[in-house]
Each structure stands twice: as C-alpha cells, then as structure tokens.
Design a protein around this motif. Structure first.
Motif, PDB file in Angstrom:
ATOM      1  N   ILE A   1     -73.691 -70.022  34.465  1.00 27.70           N
ATOM      2  CA  ILE A   1     -74.582 -69.285  33.563  1.00 27.70           C
ATOM      3  C   ILE A   1     -75.807 -70.126  33.231  1.00 27.70           C
ATOM      4  CG2 ILE A   1     -74.795 -68.334  31.228  1.00 27.70           C
ATOM      5  CD1 ILE A   1     -71.855 -67.489  31.451  1.00 27.70           C
ATOM      6  N   HIS A   2     -75.558 -71.412  32.953  1.00 32.94           N
ATOM      7  CA  HIS A   2     -76.686 -72.294  32.638  1.00 32.94           C
ATOM      8  C   HIS A   2     -77.636 -72.419  33.829  1.00 32.94           C
ATOM      9  CE1 HIS A   2     -79.005 -75.693  31.144  1.00 32.94           C
ATOM     10  NE2 HIS A   2     -78.726 -76.326  32.269  1.00 32.94           N
ATOM     11  N   GLU A   3     -77.096 -72.634  35.027  1.00 35.65           N
ATOM     12  CA  GLU A   3     -77.952 -72.814  36.187  1.00 35.65           C
ATOM     13  C   GLU A   3     -78.624 -71.506  36.596  1.00 35.65           C
ATOM     14  OE1 GLU A   3     -76.611 -75.186  39.382  1.00 35.65           O
ATOM     15  OE2 GLU A   3     -76.187 -76.905  38.076  1.00 35.65           O
TER      16      GLU A   3
ATOM     17  N   ILE B   1     -90.879 -76.677  39.258  1.00 34.00           N
ATOM     18  CA  ILE B   1     -90.685 -75.520  38.389  1.00 34.00           C
ATOM     19  C   ILE B   1     -89.563 -74.721  39.026  1.00 34.00           C
ATOM     20  CG2 ILE B   1     -91.694 -73.430  37.398  1.00 34.00           C
ATOM     21  CD1 ILE B   1     -94.393 -74.748  37.429  1.00 34.00           C
ATOM     22  N   PRO B   2     -88.335 -74.845  38.521  1.00 33.36           N
ATOM     23  CA  PRO B   2     -87.186 -74.280  39.236  1.00 33.36           C
ATOM     24  C   PRO B   2     -86.976 -72.783  39.026  1.00 33.36           C
ATOM     25  CG  PRO B   2     -86.453 -75.431  37.274  1.00 33.36           C
ATOM     26  CD  PRO B   2     -87.932 -75.649  37.362  1.00 33.36           C
TER      27      PRO B   2
ATOM     28  N   LEU C   1     -77.581 -61.535  41.174  1.00 27.19           N
ATOM     29  CA  LEU C   1     -76.301 -61.720  40.477  1.00 27.19           C
ATOM     30  C   LEU C   1     -75.278 -62.355  41.417  1.00 27.19           C
ATOM     31  CD1 LEU C   1     -76.047 -58.305  38.566  1.00 27.19           C
ATOM     32  CD2 LEU C   1     -76.582 -60.548  37.588  1.00 27.19           C
ATOM     33  N   GLY C   2     -75.223 -61.876  42.655  1.00 25.92           N
ATOM     34  CA  GLY C   2     -74.279 -62.436  43.615  1.00 25.92           C
ATOM     35  C   GLY C   2     -74.554 -63.893  43.926  1.00 25.92           C
ATOM     36  N   VAL C   3     -75.833 -64.245  44.077  1.00 24.80           N
ATOM     37  CA  VAL C   3     -76.192 -65.634  44.363  1.00 24.80           C
ATOM     38  C   VAL C   3     -75.850 -66.527  43.183  1.00 24.80           C
ATOM     39  CG1 VAL C   3     -78.106 -67.206  44.821  1.00 24.80           C
ATOM     40  CG2 VAL C   3     -77.968 -65.029  46.048  1.00 24.80           C
ATOM     41  N   TRP C   4     -76.080 -66.057  41.965  1.00 27.43           N
ATOM     42  CA  TRP C   4     -75.726 -66.851  40.781  1.00 27.43           C
ATOM     43  C   TRP C   4     -74.235 -67.204  40.769  1.00 27.43           C
ATOM     44  CZ3 TRP C   4     -78.744 -63.195  37.010  1.00 27.43           C
ATOM     45  CH2 TRP C   4     -80.103 -63.560  37.033  1.00 27.43           C
TER      46      TRP C   4
ATOM     47  N   THR D   1     -72.317 -67.594  43.375  1.00 27.33           N
ATOM     48  CA  THR D   1     -71.851 -68.336  44.553  1.00 27.33           C
ATOM     49  C   THR D   1     -72.695 -69.563  44.880  1.00 27.33           C
ATOM     50  OG1 THR D   1     -73.191 -66.886  45.979  1.00 27.33           O
ATOM     51  CG2 THR D   1     -70.894 -66.261  45.620  1.00 27.33           C
ATOM     52  N   GLN D   2     -73.843 -69.753  44.239  1.00 29.96           N
ATOM     53  CA  GLN D   2     -74.754 -70.812  44.650  1.00 29.96           C
ATOM     54  C   GLN D   2     -74.164 -72.202  44.414  1.00 29.96           C
ATOM     55  OE1 GLN D   2     -78.402 -70.545  42.383  1.00 29.96           O
ATOM     56  NE2 GLN D   2     -77.376 -70.706  40.416  1.00 29.96           N
ATOM     57  N   TYR D   3     -74.657 -73.150  45.190  1.00 30.55           N
ATOM     58  CA  TYR D   3     -74.245 -74.547  45.056  1.00 30.55           C
ATOM     59  C   TYR D   3     -74.642 -75.047  43.675  1.00 30.55           C
ATOM     60  CZ  TYR D   3     -74.189 -79.598  45.816  1.00 30.55           C
ATOM     61  OH  TYR D   3     -73.955 -80.941  45.711  1.00 30.55           O
ATOM     62  N   LEU D   4     -73.706 -75.670  42.980  1.00 31.19           N
ATOM     63  CA  LEU D   4     -73.957 -76.139  41.621  1.00 31.19           C
ATOM     64  C   LEU D   4     -74.457 -77.578  41.627  1.00 31.19           C
ATOM     65  CD1 LEU D   4     -70.848 -74.684  39.743  1.00 31.19           C
ATOM     66  CD2 LEU D   4     -73.187 -73.814  39.707  1.00 31.19           C
ATOM     67  N   GLY D   5     -75.292 -77.899  40.654  1.00 34.60           N
ATOM     68  CA  GLY D   5     -75.761 -79.261  40.487  1.00 34.60           C
ATOM     69  C   GLY D   5     -77.170 -79.501  40.968  1.00 34.60           C
ATOM     70  N   GLY D   6     -77.786 -78.512  41.585  1.00 31.36           N
ATOM     71  CA  GLY D   6     -79.134 -78.711  42.117  1.00 31.36           C
ATOM     72  C   GLY D   6     -80.138 -77.710  41.592  1.00 31.36           C
ATOM     73  N   ALA D   7     -79.928 -77.210  40.374  1.00 31.12           N
ATOM     74  CA  ALA D   7     -80.810 -76.170  39.853  1.00 31.12           C
ATOM     75  C   ALA D   7     -82.197 -76.700  39.506  1.00 31.12           C
ATOM     76  CB  ALA D   7     -80.180 -75.511  38.622  1.00 31.12           C
ATOM     77  N   ASN D   8     -82.270 -77.872  38.886  1.00 34.67           N
ATOM     78  CA  ASN D   8     -83.566 -78.383  38.433  1.00 34.67           C
ATOM     79  C   ASN D   8     -84.452 -78.921  39.562  1.00 34.67           C
ATOM     80  OD1 ASN D   8     -83.890 -78.018  35.534  1.00 34.67           O
ATOM     81  ND2 ASN D   8     -82.071 -79.298  35.327  1.00 34.67           N
ATOM     82  N   PRO D   9     -83.925 -79.736  40.478  1.00 39.35           N
ATOM     83  CA  PRO D   9     -84.806 -80.308  41.507  1.00 39.35           C
ATOM     84  C   PRO D   9     -85.072 -79.351  42.666  1.00 39.35           C
ATOM     85  CG  PRO D   9     -82.602 -81.168  41.775  1.00 39.35           C
ATOM     86  CD  PRO D   9     -82.561 -80.290  40.557  1.00 39.35           C
ATOM     87  N   GLN D  10     -85.710 -78.219  42.381  1.00 39.24           N
ATOM     88  CA  GLN D  10     -86.107 -77.279  43.423  1.00 39.24           C
ATOM     89  C   GLN D  10     -87.300 -76.493  42.913  1.00 39.24           C
ATOM     90  OE1 GLN D  10     -83.598 -73.513  43.587  1.00 39.24           O
ATOM     91  NE2 GLN D  10     -82.056 -74.953  42.869  1.00 39.24           N
TER      92      GLN D  10
END
Length: 555
Positions: free
Chosen positions: A275-277, A344-345, A379-382, A384-393
């Motif tokens: 949810i946070h990412e 700016i992610p 919604l589907g990507v949220w 299933t997406q890889y966690l931990g890399g939300a900010n550096p993109q």
C-alpha cells in the motif's frame, strides 16, 4: 515546415534525433539504475566473448561456487554460466549495435521503442477522437516519462510501445475495424512485451477481459468474445514459448518464466508495504521524509485536475481557479526540485498529462475501455510489483503503460480547453520532463566519475556492503576485477575469507558512513579509511584491510 512534420517518417526521424541529442548530455558509462547497470555489464561481456552468450562470469567461482558474494548482486548460476539479467531479447538485438558503436549506438534500440510508443499514442488518440493524433505523438514522446527511458539502456520504452499498440488493436477489435486476426496480433504484441517486462501479463489479461466483456455486452453473443480471448491467448503463449526456446538455446535454462512465477507467488504479500509503495508510485516526489511527501504530491495532482476540469467546462467562474492552479503547480515543482534533483517516482507527479487524463477521462465515453485497462492494470501491478524499489525510479516504471494511456486521454481531453490553457499544461509537462532529463545527466556523470575514483585506487580487491552498488558500475565490470558484494554484516567476514583463499593480500571494504568496520576480518587487519563520493552528496567509506599472516595464501 509544420506540414512536413505531419509526415510519419519525418516526424519519427525528428523525434529520434531529439532523443539522440538528449542522450549526449549523459555519460554512457552509467544509467538510471542498477538493472540497467547489470545489462550494460552483460553486453560488455557478450562483446568481449564475441557472441550472444550472456555469461558474466565470476572470478571467485572456485571459492564461492554458489555465487553468494558475486559482485553483481542477484546474479544466478545456471549450469556453468553466471546470469545477471532476466531478459535476453533486447540484449540480443542491441549486440550488433554495441559491437559497431558501443553504448551510444546501442541506445538507438530504446530510442526506437520510444518513437514506436509515440506512434502508438497517436494511433490511439485518433481512435478516441483526438483529431489527427499528432499532439499525442509529440507530447507522449517529449513530455512524459517515455522521454527519460528513451535514453537509458533498458527495455521499458520497447515494452510500452508493444503494449500500447496491442491496446490499439483491441480497441479496433471492439469497434469492428478488425477481426480475430487483430486480436491475434495483439496477443503477439503482449507476448513480445512479456519477453522483456513481467507486468505485460497483467496488462494482457486486463485488456483482453475488458474487450471480451465489452464485446459480449455489445453483441450479446459468446462467439466474438470467445474468439478474441483465444486469439490473444494464442499470441501470448506463442511468444512466451519462443522466448523459452531462445533462453534454452542461449543459456540452457528458462529465466523469464521463473521470474513471472516468482512474481505471482509474491502477489498480495506484505500488504502494508504494498500500500505504501503503491502511494509512492502514484503521487511520490521523493523529496521529503514521511507521508508529507505523498500528500504534497497528491495536492499537486489535485490542483492539476481541478484546473483541467475548470478549463474544459464552459462556466466562466472556473477561470480563476484554473489560473491559480496553473501558477501554483509549476511553482511547487520548481521549489521541490530547486537545488536538489532526484527521482520523481510517482506516476501522476512525473507525468502531469497522465494526471490530467485521470480527471478528464470520465467524460470521454469512447475511452471507457482504455480507462478500465489503465486503472485496473494499475491495481494488479500494485499487488504484484517488486518491493523495495519504489523511490529510486522515474515515473513508476512498472506502470508506464497506464501512464502512457492516461497521458493520451489527457491530450484528447485538453482539446476542449482554450489554447492558452493547453499551452500551460504542456509547459508543466515539459518542465517536469526537463527535470528528469537533467537528473539523468547529473546522475550518470556522478556515478561514472565515482567509479573512476574507485578503480583509480587500484585495490587488489573490493568488498561492497551495499547490495546494488557494484551493479551501478556495469561499464566498469570485468571478470578480472576482484570485486565482491556482502550484504549481511555476518557475510563480510566470509567474503574476506574468499579474498584470502583467492590469494589476495589486501582489499577495500566499501560501505556507508556509520557502518561497523571490524579491526580484523579473517586474517586481514584494518588500515586507513578514506571517503569516496560515488553519488552526489553521498560519501562511501573505503577502509583498507591487509593480510596479517605470513602463512600460505591458498587453502
């Protein structure tokens, strides 16, 4: 001149030249992130080996056969090969370009992908009532995150192009412009995208279901939806099978299907973090600590949407609100990024046109299938997406297709606004994209210079305690450079043992300020510590360790 730019071939060439010109601002030895770095390292080794074998090797394989300390973190041993990437088609396609002109020329591949994505945006805009679609072409190409990924050695722009064109074909299927063959073509395109981007399966599933349901409602017969679903599935499966064959021939193992399976098994886990990412990749600015960053981004998006709605209505009282918003929003962007560029992610904060599209799409009746595809896929990507890399993109890289679709809807919706209002929205979109271009240039130069400083130290070996740091230096990676990555604190001593067993007499422990630097690691004793600036404003601490024994250097 304007008439000339309306010719597709000329427009595509101009856009390609623009991308290449912008890429000259960057240092080709660095990239937007660690995944690009591993691809650069791989294609360099392919060039050195003289074939399409993506084996990056491992200098310490004899002493660390599992690859626990491989310098390119998350490199896997498959049979006798060391594989640092999860996709092969782009590397194979870029290989001859790299052989001919290095990374500068290899970047023509993602640039071509961005041009095709812009063409797809034009085709979609024409089908949704956006006139001749040229506004969508130029704005998608130059004023959305597509422009950033066009100059990076990554497959995102190609994936977006394939998926946007697949959506165009499915819209044609819904409107009766094509039959099951068009649906089969969409399946091939989604399958081609899946060869490079895992999220393509999510977009394929949502887009196919949306169009099949719409066809069922229209015709009230099962034949058309059934043929459409079967055709798309057949296309996806065919391309996935072709990719399996490519992987088996090249490396003797399947890696893409394993990636997809791993993503599926992690779906929905660690819900609070997801949810946070999801919030970060929607309205994140990556500028302030805490939730205030997300709320500020949400406020900027809300102001953009309010201005767009006000300008596209006929009521006169909305003008003041719109003018105020269009003054405040760019000012906020400038204040947020003044003196400190960075990622700016957020999808909506990095692409103002997508934010506008989110607010204006609800009144575009013909666009409802596209709206559903964009939002439900998000919604589907949220989940299933890889966690931990939300900010550096930049601009939510897993959601770039949704961003492109929403941006097209934003361009189509803004056609009802006055010309001066359209110019203001375009100006904001260009401003944000310019921040991204400047950030990419700054980042690549800092990273390249930082690795130059690291290499110039001439340490016998380097142990990095940062998981992804050495992957950033893909252009500096060679199988003869004795680098290791030890993430856990307990791993550092074992990595030092690998150094000793390999016959090293000294190494540099590279870590962040404040991390512990033991007096002894295996038989090595701590020496002098120095600072190395590898990123702007971030000093890494390089501590030299030297052998303290006089015995055998080999076991």
């Amino acid at each position: 001149m304007i008439g000339l730019l309306r010719r597709p071939v000329v427009a595509c060439l101009v856009l390609l030249v623009a991308y290449f010109s912008l890429s000259l601002l960057n240092d080709p030895r660095a990239s937007l992130g660690v995944d690009s770095g591993s691809k650069i390292a791989t294609i360099r080794m392919m060039d050195r080996n003289g074939d399409l074998d993506p084996d990056v090797g491992y200098w310490a394989a004899r002493f660390d056969p599992s690859g626990r300390f491989h310098p390119l973190y998350q490199t896997h041993r498959l049979d006798q090969k060391w594989i640092a990437v999860t996709t092969l088609p782009m590397l194979d396609a870029a290989y001859p370009l790299y052989r001919l002109g290095g990374l500068r020329l290899a970047l023509l591949l993602p640039m071509a992908g961005a041009v095709l994505a812009a063409l797809g945006a034009r085709a979609l805009a024409r089908r949704l009532g956006g006139g001749d679609g040229w506004a969508a072409f130029w704005l998608t190409g130059l004023a959305t995150p597509i422009a950033i990924y066009a100059g990076d050695f990554w497959e995102h722009s190609i994936g977006v192009a394939l998926m946007v064109w697949a959506v165009v074909l499915l819209v044609d299927r819904l409107d009766g412009r094509c039959g099951w063959r068009g649906a089969l073509g969409a399946g091939f395109l989604f399958g081609g995208a899946f060869m490079m981007r895992t999220e393509a399966l999510m977009y394929a599933g949502v887009a196919t279901a949306t169009v099949c349901i719409a066809l069922l409602v229209q015709a009230r017969r099962i034949t058309a939806p059934l043929l459409t679903g079967v055709a798309v599935t057949a296309g996806v499966v065919t391309m996935a099978a072709a990719n399996q064959v490519l992987e088996q021939v090249t490396i003797g193992a399947a890696i893409r299907s394993g990636r997809a399976e791993g993503t599926a098994t992690r779906a929905g886990l660690r819900l609070a973090q997801r949810i946070h990412e999801a919030a970060v990749t929607t309205t994140g600015l990556n500028r302030f600590a805490g939730s205030g960053d997300l709320w500020l981004g949400a406020l900027m998006v809300l102001l953009l949407g309010t201005a767009a709605i006000a300008w596209t209505r006929s009521e006169r009282h909305g003008g003041a609100t719109a003018v105020a918003s269009l003054v405040v929003v760019p000012s906020m962007y400038i204040v947020v990024r003044w003196g400190e560029l960075g990622f700016i992610p957020g999808l909506l904060t990095a692409s103002p046109l997508a934010a506008v599209g989110l607010f204006l799409c609800w009144k575009q009746r013909r666009a409802w299938p596209v709206v559903v595809i964009a939002l439900v896929s998000m919604l589907g990507v949220w989940l299933t997406q890889y966690l931990g890399g939300a900010n550096p993109q930049w601009g939510a890289r897993y959601l770039l297709v949704s961003g492109a679709l929403l941006a097209v809807l934003g361009v189509v919706g803004l056609a009802r606004a006055p010309m001066h209002a359209q110019a203001a929205f375009v100006g904001i979109a260009v401003l944000v994209t310019a921040f991204g271009v400047a950030w990419t240039s700054e980042r690549t130069h800092y990273v390249a210079r930082g690795f130059e400083r690291l290499v110039a130290r001439r340490d016998e070996g380097v142990i990095s305690t940062s998981a992804f740091l050495l992957r950033e230096g893909g252009s500096f990676y060679t199988n003869r450079r004795h680098w290791l990555t030890a993430v856990a604190r307990s791993d550092v001593a074992q990595a030092a043992t690998v150094m000793r067993r390999a016959g090293q007499h000294e190494f540099a422990l590279l870590g962040f300020p404040g991390e512990p630097r033991p007096r002894r690691l295996d038989t090595f004793r701590r020496g002098k510590s120095t600072n190395i600036e590898l990123f702007r404003g971030l000093d890494m601490i390089a501590t030299t360790y030297q052998r303290g024994d006089t015995g055998s250097t080999q076991r």
